[in-house]
Design a protein around this motif. Sequence first.
Motif, PDB file in Angstrom:
ATOM      1  N   PHE A  65      -5.826   0.185   1.465  1.00 41.18           N
ATOM      2  CA  PHE A  65      -6.519   0.740   0.311  1.00 41.18           C
ATOM      3  C   PHE A  65      -7.678  -0.179  -0.059  1.00 41.18           C
ATOM      4  CE2 PHE A  65      -2.097   2.306  -0.478  1.00 41.18           C
ATOM      5  CZ  PHE A  65      -2.374   3.651  -0.339  1.00 41.18           C
ATOM      6  N   THR A  66      -8.738   0.404  -0.592  1.00 41.70           N
ATOM      7  CA  THR A  66      -9.858  -0.395  -1.070  1.00 41.70           C
ATOM      8  C   THR A  66      -9.477  -1.019  -2.413  1.00 41.70           C
ATOM      9  OG1 THR A  66     -10.863   1.428  -2.273  1.00 41.70           O
ATOM     10  CG2 THR A  66     -11.507   1.153   0.039  1.00 41.70           C
ATOM     11  N   GLU A  67     -10.315  -1.929  -2.902  1.00 43.61           N
ATOM     12  CA  GLU A  67     -10.037  -2.552  -4.191  1.00 43.61           C
ATOM     13  C   GLU A  67      -9.999  -1.506  -5.303  1.00 43.61           C
ATOM     14  OE1 GLU A  67     -12.527  -5.869  -5.116  1.00 43.61           O
ATOM     15  OE2 GLU A  67     -12.338  -6.674  -3.090  1.00 43.61           O
ATOM     16  N   ARG A  68     -10.890  -0.530  -5.236  1.00 43.87           N
ATOM     17  CA  ARG A  68     -10.931   0.533  -6.239  1.00 43.87           C
ATOM     18  C   ARG A  68      -9.629   1.321  -6.240  1.00 43.87           C
ATOM     19  NH1 ARG A  68     -12.560   5.864  -5.446  1.00 43.87           N
ATOM     20  NH2 ARG A  68     -12.909   6.965  -7.399  1.00 43.87           N
ATOM     21  N   VAL A  74      -2.649   0.313  -9.817  1.00 39.66           N
ATOM     22  CA  VAL A  74      -2.203  -0.535 -10.932  1.00 39.66           C
ATOM     23  C   VAL A  74      -2.227   0.242 -12.241  1.00 39.66           C
ATOM     24  CG1 VAL A  74      -2.810  -2.563 -12.323  1.00 39.66           C
ATOM     25  CG2 VAL A  74      -2.839  -2.698  -9.838  1.00 39.66           C
ATOM     26  N   ARG A  75      -3.282   1.026 -12.471  1.00 42.02           N
ATOM     27  CA  ARG A  75      -3.353   1.830 -13.693  1.00 42.02           C
ATOM     28  C   ARG A  75      -2.196   2.816 -13.773  1.00 42.02           C
ATOM     29  NH1 ARG A  75      -8.861   2.036 -12.592  1.00 42.02           N
ATOM     30  NH2 ARG A  75      -8.683   4.166 -11.841  1.00 42.02           N
ATOM     31  N   ASN A  80       2.909   4.544 -16.199  1.00 45.12           N
ATOM     32  CA  ASN A  80       4.297   4.978 -16.063  1.00 45.12           C
ATOM     33  C   ASN A  80       4.989   4.049 -15.075  1.00 45.12           C
ATOM     34  OD1 ASN A  80       6.725   6.241 -15.909  1.00 45.12           O
ATOM     35  ND2 ASN A  80       5.956   8.166 -15.084  1.00 45.12           N
ATOM     36  N   HIS A  81       5.611   3.015 -15.597  1.00 50.23           N
ATOM     37  CA  HIS A  81       6.221   2.012 -14.721  1.00 50.23           C
ATOM     38  C   HIS A  81       7.506   2.478 -14.065  1.00 50.23           C
ATOM     39  CE1 HIS A  81       9.316   0.937 -17.687  1.00 50.23           C
ATOM     40  NE2 HIS A  81       8.374   1.146 -18.590  1.00 50.23           N
ATOM     41  N   LYS A  82       8.005   3.665 -14.432  1.00 49.15           N
ATOM     42  CA  LYS A  82       9.238   4.174 -13.823  1.00 49.15           C
ATOM     43  C   LYS A  82       8.979   5.059 -12.609  1.00 49.15           C
ATOM     44  CE  LYS A  82      12.043   3.814 -17.919  1.00 49.15           C
ATOM     45  NZ  LYS A  82      13.000   4.449 -18.809  1.00 49.15           N
ATOM     46  N   PHE A 114       4.039  -7.089  -9.485  1.00 52.59           N
ATOM     47  CA  PHE A 114       4.440  -6.021 -10.390  1.00 52.59           C
ATOM     48  C   PHE A 114       5.899  -5.639 -10.210  1.00 52.59           C
ATOM     49  CE2 PHE A 114       0.473  -4.451 -12.192  1.00 52.59           C
ATOM     50  CZ  PHE A 114       0.982  -3.940 -13.378  1.00 52.59           C
ATOM     51  N   SER A 115       6.547  -6.155  -9.178  1.00 50.99           N
ATOM     52  CA  SER A 115       7.925  -5.737  -8.936  1.00 50.99           C
ATOM     53  C   SER A 115       8.913  -6.459  -9.800  1.00 50.99           C
ATOM     54  CB  SER A 115       8.265  -5.950  -7.463  1.00 50.99           C
ATOM     55  OG  SER A 115       8.007  -7.281  -7.087  1.00 50.99           O
TER      56      SER A 115
END
Length: 115
Positions: A65-68, A74-75, A80-82, A114-115
Amino acid sequence: MGRKESEISSGIGELTICHWKRGNSERKIGEIVNVSKSTVHNIISKYKKTKSVKNRPRTGRPRCFTEREERWIVRKVIFNHKTSVVKLTSKAQQSFNESAKPETGPEYLEKIQFS
């Protein structure tokens, strides 16, 4: 790990070699081409070794994946972290028309802690 050097375009390299073959000094070539004399020296040394001024291809695997696209992921995680990582990766594939394995998501999220 060495210092990161910016790449010189092949046009500047070819122009440098052209002037060098005519017998101009490295300092004079640097003034003409508007680069430092050490850069001119490095271009000439590279030409002597490889008979080319082209930049070599980079090693390493290309990014999935690109940085974008990674910022998009991440957004989505923050929103929704679930959401499961497999669903997140499949959404990213659909949104960006990329082919990525479901294992890519957890690896990336682990990389950004993030995990």
